[in-house]
Design a protein around this motif. Structure first.
Motif, PDB file in Angstrom:
ATOM      1  N   PHE A  80       5.813  11.483  -0.207  1.00  0.00           N
ATOM      2  CA  PHE A  80       5.575  12.080  -2.280  1.00  0.00           C
ATOM      3  C   PHE A  80       6.318  11.084  -3.578  1.00  0.00           C
ATOM      4  O   PHE A  80       7.534  10.901  -2.961  1.00  0.00           O
ATOM      5  N   SER A  81       5.900  10.566  -4.116  1.00  0.00           N
ATOM      6  CA  SER A  81       6.463  10.148  -5.326  1.00  0.00           C
ATOM      7  C   SER A  81       7.545   9.190  -5.078  1.00  0.00           C
ATOM      8  O   SER A  81       7.930   8.827  -5.722  1.00  0.00           O
ATOM      9  N   ALA A  82       6.307   8.344  -4.319  1.00  0.00           N
ATOM     10  CA  ALA A  82       7.480   6.870  -4.022  1.00  0.00           C
ATOM     11  C   ALA A  82       6.793   5.576  -5.231  1.00  0.00           C
ATOM     12  O   ALA A  82       5.669   6.241  -5.845  1.00  0.00           O
ATOM     13  N   PRO A  83       7.384   4.735  -5.993  1.00  0.00           N
ATOM     14  CA  PRO A  83       6.663   4.734  -6.944  1.00  0.00           C
ATOM     15  C   PRO A  83       5.012   3.882  -6.819  1.00  0.00           C
ATOM     16  O   PRO A  83       5.306   3.170  -6.022  1.00  0.00           O
ATOM     17  N   PRO A  84       4.365   3.614  -7.797  1.00  0.00           N
ATOM     18  CA  PRO A  84       2.752   3.507  -7.676  1.00  0.00           C
ATOM     19  C   PRO A  84       2.948   2.037  -6.969  1.00  0.00           C
ATOM     20  O   PRO A  84       3.334   0.823  -6.936  1.00  0.00           O
ATOM     21  N   ASN A  85       1.501   2.364  -6.595  1.00  0.00           N
ATOM     22  CA  ASN A  85       1.422   0.828  -5.490  1.00  0.00           C
ATOM     23  C   ASN A  85       2.894   0.254  -4.480  1.00  0.00           C
ATOM     24  O   ASN A  85       2.255  -0.986  -4.216  1.00  0.00           O
ATOM     25  N   SER A  86       3.235   1.009  -4.009  1.00  0.00           N
ATOM     26  CA  SER A  86       4.459   0.256  -3.058  1.00  0.00           C
ATOM     27  C   SER A  86       4.698   0.377  -1.881  1.00  0.00           C
ATOM     28  O   SER A  86       5.344   0.058  -1.698  1.00  0.00           O
ATOM     29  N   LEU A  87       3.662   1.339  -1.523  1.00  0.00           N
ATOM     30  CA  LEU A  87       3.300   1.453  -0.672  1.00  0.00           C
ATOM     31  C   LEU A  87       1.993   1.421  -0.354  1.00  0.00           C
ATOM     32  O   LEU A  87       0.511   2.421   0.591  1.00  0.00           O
ATOM     33  N   VAL A  88       1.531   0.286   0.082  1.00  0.00           N
ATOM     34  CA  VAL A  88       0.451  -0.225   0.308  1.00  0.00           C
ATOM     35  C   VAL A  88       0.050  -1.582   1.054  1.00  0.00           C
ATOM     36  O   VAL A  88       0.699  -2.417   0.496  1.00  0.00           O
ATOM     37  N   SER A  89      -0.424  -0.994   1.927  1.00  0.00           N
ATOM     38  CA  SER A  89      -0.898  -2.496   2.721  1.00  0.00           C
ATOM     39  C   SER A  89      -2.638  -2.858   2.335  1.00  0.00           C
ATOM     40  O   SER A  89      -3.081  -2.939   2.218  1.00  0.00           O
ATOM     41  N   ILE A  90      -2.346  -4.621   3.410  1.00  0.00           N
ATOM     42  CA  ILE A  90      -3.557  -5.189   2.512  1.00  0.00           C
ATOM     43  C   ILE A  90      -4.576  -4.100   2.945  1.00  0.00           C
ATOM     44  O   ILE A  90      -5.828  -4.265   2.428  1.00  0.00           O
ATOM     45  N   PHE A  91      -5.096  -3.756   4.354  1.00  0.00           N
ATOM     46  CA  PHE A  91      -6.149  -2.667   4.449  1.00  0.00           C
ATOM     47  C   PHE A  91      -6.118  -1.362   3.618  1.00  0.00           C
ATOM     48  O   PHE A  91      -7.642  -1.415   3.195  1.00  0.00           O
ATOM     49  N   ASP A  92      -5.133  -0.838   3.348  1.00  0.00           N
ATOM     50  CA  ASP A  92      -5.044   0.073   2.379  1.00  0.00           C
ATOM     51  C   ASP A  92      -5.865  -0.109   0.784  1.00  0.00           C
ATOM     52  O   ASP A  92      -6.828   0.046   0.170  1.00  0.00           O
ATOM     53  N   ALA A  93      -5.645  -1.783   0.331  1.00  0.00           N
ATOM     54  CA  ALA A  93      -6.639  -2.229  -0.632  1.00  0.00           C
ATOM     55  C   ALA A  93      -7.550  -2.357   0.082  1.00  0.00           C
ATOM     56  O   ALA A  93      -8.621  -3.381  -1.208  1.00  0.00           O
ATOM     57  N   SER A  94      -8.021  -2.743   0.760  1.00  0.00           N
ATOM     58  CA  SER A  94      -9.269  -3.440   0.945  1.00  0.00           C
ATOM     59  C   SER A  94      -9.839  -4.703   1.115  1.00  0.00           C
ATOM     60  O   SER A  94     -10.743  -5.312   0.776  1.00  0.00           O
ATOM     61  N   LEU A  95      -8.537  -5.270   1.041  1.00  0.00           N
ATOM     62  CA  LEU A  95      -9.363  -6.847   1.708  1.00  0.00           C
ATOM     63  C   LEU A  95     -10.159  -7.515   2.357  1.00  0.00           C
ATOM     64  O   LEU A  95      -9.819  -6.996   2.895  1.00  0.00           O
ATOM     65  N   PRO A  96     -10.876  -7.923   1.999  1.00  0.00           N
ATOM     66  CA  PRO A  96     -11.365  -9.118   3.100  1.00  0.00           C
ATOM     67  C   PRO A  96     -10.715  -9.247   4.948  1.00  0.00           C
ATOM     68  O   PRO A  96      -9.548  -9.029   4.646  1.00  0.00           O
ATOM     69  N   GLY A  97     -11.740  -9.002   5.744  1.00  0.00           N
ATOM     70  CA  GLY A  97     -11.031  -9.653   6.879  1.00  0.00           C
ATOM     71  C   GLY A  97     -10.249  -8.580   7.613  1.00  0.00           C
ATOM     72  O   GLY A  97      -9.453  -8.455   8.945  1.00  0.00           O
ATOM     73  N   THR A  98      -9.526  -7.287   6.736  1.00  0.00           N
ATOM     74  CA  THR A  98      -8.470  -6.949   6.783  1.00  0.00           C
ATOM     75  C   THR A  98      -9.462  -5.404   8.312  1.00  0.00           C
ATOM     76  O   THR A  98     -10.878  -4.809   8.086  1.00  0.00           O
ATOM     77  N   LEU A  99      -9.251  -4.937   9.054  1.00  0.00           N
ATOM     78  CA  LEU A  99      -9.481  -4.085  10.278  1.00  0.00           C
ATOM     79  C   LEU A  99      -8.430  -2.371  10.771  1.00  0.00           C
ATOM     80  O   LEU A  99      -7.499  -2.890  10.232  1.00  0.00           O
ATOM     81  N   PRO A 100      -9.620  -1.660  10.539  1.00  0.00           N
ATOM     82  CA  PRO A 100      -9.051  -0.497  10.869  1.00  0.00           C
ATOM     83  C   PRO A 100      -7.897  -0.256  12.776  1.00  0.00           C
ATOM     84  O   PRO A 100      -8.439  -0.216  13.105  1.00  0.00           O
TER      85      PRO A 100
END
Length: 548
Positions: A80-100
């Motif tokens: 909680f309350s981490a700097p904005p967009n500092s805890l985002v993986s390529i899957f979280d950002a929905s980049l093409p080719g990423t899988l859950p």
């Protein structure tokens, strides 16, 4: 958006599949219609009353953030309350080719919660895509469990205090339709000064449990009690921290009104309530608002509303007349989720450490709030309503038990000090138990001084007040500084009592004529003379002799 430090390949290396396809596994299914025009569940039919008063009907949908170090389908941290967009993986950002990749911890948390709520665990559940378009949902869909959730058909038992003096414990049940796993979305941060909206994806992909409750509650008090009980259960399990101010537990209330015995009315949905107190107020206001609309001959609109805590009212957000098509479809990148009853049911070659075993989780269930209340009543002989207060207030049960360990006072005497004096002061100053300036040991020391006859009960309350205001000062210090110890000189007490008797002949005459209650007045006058330091038992004995 901050650059993501996790490469795509790192998400998938050396990962063993948690889910295996097991097509013949049994499952129980509860379907939830996407139509929100009316509640589908009907309460039990009751005979029509003469008055035909409109009553409220409340159902809840609760999103509980799973207490996990990483997100539901990626390795990103949850904080909680981490700097904005500092805890985002390529899957979280929905980049093409990423899988859950499914987080085993989240599945275990859902199963544990389901067991605590007496749900039926589906040994095979499925993931689906729910399509809708928000700026903070980069994939354009949410992975959820619409068709076959992980658990169905549970019961939440909760308690409220009722009766004339709110001293009677009333137990009620609410049916849990289903528990499903799903992703959270990101957050939209609105900048009104620059007229722009910024997106923070730190929360995107965090694991949620959505609990859907049957609409069989009737008022805000019942809904608030049910949510508080659920919050306590989740905190006891460790599956959700339940901090509503941080969005870890969010409640949507579906509210309608009808006359008993008739179909349910058109409902409104009050969204994202993040306080139990506000939940009760929002529901009660909405019930009264809808009753007013119906009684004036109007029609309740099927809409989404928000609660304005400043005005104490619900306000419209958007209408829901159009049926939203979420275009549910099976999630193609996740196989069916299989959980196993016990180790004996595992297929050959499956490592028990890589799958979720229900029996193992069941064996690790902690003491639940309802069990704690029963234990308190049985162990200490306190009233059930006191056990409700102790368990429902964060840290109060632990405080009470810590006092009991270091005092010889009867539990029923201690409970009065904890629930009246301590809790009263905490409520007055909007403090939590952990913020109390008086520790359990300090209160126990004060009670021991009263028990051993060093101070009277009235002085004990006076000392408590001084301890509250002067953090760090002990009861013996305050008693010594202010000379509050009991008057032990019998001759001095005889002299004070004689003075009171001589100056109140009318009261003495009344006592001698049989009105024994007047003796209490004389005792009060003696206590006033001694500033509450006289032993009441000894004072009564002396006065009885002098007025006989």
């Amino acid at each position: 958006m901050a650059a993501c430090g996790v490469a795509a390949g790192e998400l998938f290396n050396n990962i063993k599949q948690l889910s295996v396809f097991y097509p013949k596994a049994p499952c129980l299914i509860r379907r939830i219609s996407t139509s929100s025009s009316q509640c589908r569940s009907q309460p039990q039919q009751r005979p029509k009353s003469a008055s035909q008063q409109l009553v409220g009907v409340v159902g809840l949908e609760i999103h509980a953030q799973i207490n996990s170090n990483s997100k539901l389908f990626s390795g990103s941290s949850v904080r909680f309350s981490a700097p904005p967009n500092s805890l985002v993986s390529i899957f979280d950002a929905s980049l093409p080719g990423t899988l859950p990749v499914l987080n085993k911890r989240c599945v275990e948390a859902a199963v544990m919660t389901a067991l605590a709520l007496n749900c039926t665990i589906n040994k095979k559940s499925l993931f689906d895509r729910k399509h809708y378009f928000y700026a903070d949902l980069p994939a354009g869909y949410q992975i959820t469990q619409q068709r076959r959730p992980i658990a169905v058909d549970g019961t939440l038992t909760y308690s409220l205090l009722g009766g004339k003096k709110s001293s009677q414990v009333i137990r009620k049940n609410v049916h849990i339709i289903q528990i499903q796993l799903e992703q959270d979305s990101g957050k939209s941060l609105h900048d009104d000064v620059r007229s722009q909206t910024l997106i923070d994806l730190n929360r995107a992909g965090v694991g949620l449990m959505e609990l859907v409750m049957e609409p069989n509650m009737n008022c805000g008090e019942e809904a608030a009690a049910a949510v508080r009980e659920l919050q306590l259960i989740l905190q006891a399990l460790g599956t959700c921290q339940g901090n509503m101010s941080e969005g870890q537990l969010r409640v949507d209330a579906n509210v309608s009104v009808h006359r008993p015995g008739e179909p349910l009315g058109i409902r409104t949905e009050v969204k994202n309530i993040n306080s139990i107190r506000y939940l009760a107020r929002a529901i009660d206001y909405e019930i009264q608002r809808q009753i007013g609309v119906v009684q004036r001959g109007g029609t309740v609109q099927n809409e989404t509303r928000a609660y304005d805590s400043k005005s104490g009212e619900t306000v419209p957000m958007r209408d829901k007349e159009g049926l939203q098509d979420y275009r549910f479809m099976p999630e193609p990148n996740l196989p069916p989720l299989i959980v196993y009853e016990d180790n004996a049911s595992l297929p050959p070659g499956i490592d028990a450490c890589q799958v979720v075993v229900v029996q193992k989780i069941k064996e690790g269930l902690p003491e639940l709030p309802s069990v704690k209340r029963d234990r308190l009543v049985q162990t200490y002989g306190i009233l059930p309503e006191h056990s409700v207060t102790l368990v429902n207030e964060d840290g109060l049960m632990e405080y009470f038990e810590a006092v009991m360990k270091t005092t010889k006072r009867e539990p029923r005497n201690v409970i009065g000090w904890v629930t009246n004096e301590l809790l009263g002061h905490l409520k007055q100053q909007d403090m939590s138990v952990s913020q109390s300036p008086i520790s359990p040991d300090a209160l126990a020391e004060l009670l021991e001084l009263q028990e051993t006859g060093h101070i009277s009960s009235s002085v004990a309350k006076q000392v408590f007040q001084e301890m509250w205001l002067s953090a760090g000062k002990t009861a013996p210090q305050i008693i010594k500084e202010q000379d509050l110890g009991l008057v032990s000189d019998t001759a001095q007490l005889h002299s004070i009592c004689q003075k009171v008797v001589d100056s109140h002949p009318n009261e003495v005459h009344a006592i001698r004529n049989g009105n024994k209650k007047v003796l209490n007045k004389l005792m009060g006058l003696v206590q006033k003379e001694t500033k509450g330091r006289a032993d009441p038992v000894l004072v009564r004995e002396i006065l009885q002799k002098k007025t006989s």
